[in-house]
Design an enzyme around this catalytic site. Sequence first.
Site, PDB file in Angstrom:
ATOM      1  N   GLY A 545      40.628  -7.953  31.883  1.00 39.26           N
ATOM      2  CA  GLY A 545      40.316  -9.363  32.088  1.00 39.26           C
ATOM      3  C   GLY A 545      39.952  -9.615  33.531  1.00 39.26           C
ATOM      4  O   GLY A 545      39.933  -8.721  34.368  1.00 39.26           O
ATOM      5  N   GLU A 546      39.631 -10.879  33.816  1.00 40.79           N
ATOM      6  CA  GLU A 546      39.264 -11.248  35.178  1.00 40.79           C
ATOM      7  C   GLU A 546      39.630 -12.690  35.438  1.00 40.79           C
ATOM      8  O   GLU A 546      39.766 -13.498  34.519  1.00 40.79           O
ATOM      9  CB  GLU A 546      37.765 -11.035  35.410  1.00 40.79           C
ATOM     10  CG  GLU A 546      36.857 -11.822  34.480  1.00 40.79           C
ATOM     11  CD  GLU A 546      35.400 -11.500  34.709  1.00 40.79           C
ATOM     12  OE1 GLU A 546      35.029 -11.353  35.884  1.00 40.79           O
ATOM     13  OE2 GLU A 546      34.649 -11.412  33.723  1.00 40.79           O
ATOM     14  N   GLY A 547      39.803 -13.018  36.709  1.00 36.04           N
ATOM     15  CA  GLY A 547      40.107 -14.367  37.136  1.00 36.04           C
ATOM     16  C   GLY A 547      39.176 -14.795  38.247  1.00 36.04           C
ATOM     17  O   GLY A 547      38.128 -14.188  38.481  1.00 36.04           O
ATOM     18  N   PHE A 549      39.608 -14.720  41.522  1.00 34.50           N
ATOM     19  CA  PHE A 549      39.572 -13.884  42.718  1.00 34.50           C
ATOM     20  C   PHE A 549      39.750 -12.398  42.435  1.00 34.50           C
ATOM     21  O   PHE A 549      39.755 -11.605  43.360  1.00 34.50           O
ATOM     22  CB  PHE A 549      40.654 -14.332  43.707  1.00 34.50           C
ATOM     23  CG  PHE A 549      40.461 -15.730  44.202  1.00 34.50           C
ATOM     24  CD1 PHE A 549      39.388 -16.062  45.021  1.00 34.50           C
ATOM     25  CD2 PHE A 549      41.339 -16.733  43.835  1.00 34.50           C
ATOM     26  CE1 PHE A 549      39.200 -17.359  45.460  1.00 34.50           C
ATOM     27  CE2 PHE A 549      41.164 -18.029  44.284  1.00 34.50           C
ATOM     28  CZ  PHE A 549      40.087 -18.347  45.094  1.00 34.50           C
ATOM     29  N   GLY A 550      39.919 -11.994  41.196  1.00 33.20           N
ATOM     30  CA  GLY A 550      40.142 -10.583  40.956  1.00 33.20           C
ATOM     31  C   GLY A 550      40.006 -10.204  39.506  1.00 33.20           C
ATOM     32  O   GLY A 550      39.624 -11.012  38.662  1.00 33.20           O
ATOM     33  N   LYS A 583      45.649  -4.373  39.031  1.00 31.64           N
ATOM     34  CA  LYS A 583      45.164  -5.709  39.373  1.00 31.64           C
ATOM     35  C   LYS A 583      44.500  -5.637  40.744  1.00 31.64           C
ATOM     36  O   LYS A 583      45.127  -5.200  41.719  1.00 31.64           O
ATOM     37  CB  LYS A 583      46.330  -6.691  39.387  1.00 31.64           C
ATOM     38  CG  LYS A 583      45.921  -8.143  39.537  1.00 31.64           C
ATOM     39  CD  LYS A 583      47.129  -9.057  39.349  1.00 31.64           C
ATOM     40  CE  LYS A 583      46.738 -10.519  39.411  1.00 31.64           C
ATOM     41  NZ  LYS A 583      47.922 -11.408  39.205  1.00 31.64           N
ATOM     42  N   ASP A 684      54.047 -19.331  31.190  1.00 28.78           N
ATOM     43  CA  ASP A 684      53.081 -18.943  30.150  1.00 28.78           C
ATOM     44  C   ASP A 684      53.708 -17.895  29.242  1.00 28.78           C
ATOM     45  O   ASP A 684      53.100 -16.885  28.925  1.00 28.78           O
ATOM     46  CB  ASP A 684      51.793 -18.415  30.776  1.00 28.78           C
ATOM     47  CG  ASP A 684      50.664 -18.296  29.757  1.00 28.78           C
ATOM     48  OD1 ASP A 684      50.804 -18.885  28.663  1.00 28.78           O
ATOM     49  OD2 ASP A 684      49.672 -17.607  30.037  1.00 28.78           O
TER      50      ASP A 684
END
Length: 829
Positions: A545-547, A549-550, A583, A684
């Site tokens: 996955g990705e967000g 900033f990373g 990460k 979460d």
Amino acid sequence: MKVMEVKLITQNAFVLLLAVTVRAQVNPEMCRYPLGMTGGQIQDEDISASSQWSESTAARFGRHVYGDGAWCPSIVSEPDGLKEYLQVDLRSLHFITLVGTQGRHADGMGNEFAQRYRIKYSRDGSSWVGWHDRKGKQIIEGNKNAYDVVLKDLEPPIIARFVRFMPVTDHSMIVCMRVELYGCEWLDGLMSYSIPDGHQMIYRGLDVFFNDSVYDGASGLGQLTDGTWGLDDFLHSHIYSLWPGYDYVGWNNRSFPRGYVEMIFEFDRVRNFSSMKVHCNNMFSRGVRMFRQVTCYFRSGSEWEADPVTFRPTVDRVRESARFITVPLGDRTASTIKCRFHFSDLWMLFSEVAFQSGSAVYNTSLAPRDDPTHKVDDSNTRILIGCLVAIIAILLAIIVIILWRQVWQKMLEKASRRMLDDELTARLAIQTWAFSFNHSSLSSEGGSTSNSTYERIFPLCADYQEPSRLIRKLPEFSQSTECLGKTSGSDGAPHYAEADIISLQESSDSSTYSITAINMNFFAGTDSSMREFPRQKLTFKEKLGEGQFGEVHLCEAEGMQDFLGEDLSIEGNNECPLLVAVKTLREDANKNARNDFLKEIRIMSRLRDPNIVRLLAVCVDTDPLCMITEYMENGDLNQFLSHTMYFLSPVTSSAFSYTKLIGMAMQIASGMKYLSSLNFVHRDLATRNCLVGKKYTIKIADFGMSRNLYRGDYYRIQGRAVLPIRWMSWESILLGKFTMASDVWAFGVTLWEILTLCKEQPYSQLSDEQVIENTGEFFRDQGKQVYLPKPACCPDRVYNDLMLSCWRRNAKQRPSFQDIHSQLLESLA
């Protein structure tokens, strides 16, 4: 004002760009325009019905939004809903993604509406197909009263000229309907396709089906034209709780002696084809690759042309991501195309095929007569696109200039305050540590109003109800200033900033430490156990996955066991590379993101619990910064339960007894007990964020939030926040308050997921907006709130004494994780 101007310019440029995109290729998320029942573009003569109750309820009144007009059949609708219908002729083929229905209220005097209905559609007016969803359900839930508009997404979408709405009733009652359709014109011209039946793959004991499950059977359009593209991992799907391989149609090389799959595409008329776009899977580690070569033949009359077009794409042997491959067709003219796709590995998987074409110039003796109902003028398309691109380029240049000026102004204003800002940052709670969910602040800007009941509909658009606005509608809001004053801004709207966790966790109990003090202790010094791991020993396997900033990657770490030593070693073969989650922080991340990443490493390095995913090592000597954590071989708990149970035989399913499931829940409770002892709030907690190892070992993580697989679990407010509302307590949604008690609420939902084997989402019968409305009922506490039902295998005492106690309105009355762990242990006695 300058910021608002930039937003407005950006929005206008985005809309122009979307207009070009929609014209070039259909996208179900953007193809949601009202087709004219309300606006009048659909003429009265194009609306017909099987019967009418009276002249005032004729078919043409099925378009009215206001007043007492509506279509009502002359006889009572029957339970099967197969006799009476309201029919709409769109005059040309349209891609229909959404429908809306409304009853007839007659200024409050009437009460006629359709509780449920079916839809039939046709492309030629003679051959009709009944619509059904991706799970085979034909009945669509309609209206609950005579005045509200109910919008329903068609999943899958349909391609049709004629659409029939057929009311269904459980008992004899008079029904009346007003309808609207949403979509856009189908300009691709593809009328049908014929392909070989999809095959079945057996992967690690799982049966993976690659059949065309939404093929309509009439004119041959289905999954390859539904506008939905498959994920990188073909075992996962955009659609919740469907079988592995659902998004793809695929074939095994061994069943084709000639080494290719042949597909035939039929179009509405002779067209000039510029290209074909094919979405392929490329997970070569599982024997799936994009096609090696494609050869396309063309036919305008009865014979195939002798000179085909052959194209060889560059086969990607590095990245396993699915992608579109554009096949140039050289502006060839045809009404039928036959393409042969050659295998480059054992399997070949497609999820979408689209053609780019324009009006063809051909011999008039072969041309069909003009169709007055379908007039498409593509002569100025290139000029239009060129003008739009030029306008967008100018707007982007203006935006860059404005933003550049603002950046310089802010740099000059803040230059004298950098030391103060650094000191302030050190006191704030961590914004992106592994067990906190990343929210943006919710603004309190009001939405625009409209005079039309039916508006242009986009998913998660600006007119969706925001939690901060919903609570203002509650009558008790004005009398609840004591509760809200501590958790809201000056306008009473909750804001979901990470720093709020500090003030929201204050307690009068002297034995509870504030998270600020704990974080400051964690920031002091460095952890000697976190050593630098040689990044050249990491081998990329898959992007998880990705967000912002990373990214999070699945990697193999060579020599990790020897690197950790005996005290920190984990399960695995010392001779084989160890699977780990890595990460990373992007090299272009700003200073704050970089500081937060390093702080997260310090926190993670001190978490030591058997049921918490552990930080193993770091790579911080050069960019990109990396933290290396455990990765459990069986993936996340949601997929483990739902997929494994789906394919288990009755004999092997006995392994998943109630005792096993409660044992999994106990491990989660144990991990949360450890976090709560440190005053850490996860925010979460769900089965998607729990990983499964050998012997059903469960560890809490946070990787699930970044997977595309679970994007449907989060309620997205444009430009503001992303909220897992189906797992959140009422105070977290309405007040922005996250505490250990809100984590207890989420644990109750997680326990419900486990005991239902993750077969469906929590509150699957409710829309996102209805889930938020239900939290308002918890706030009012008038006995109207809806709880999750008791799972079939759940004892009454576990449901009543544990689950329901996790969902108590008063957060102080909810059990602690220590109590939950003890109750689960007692339930096994």
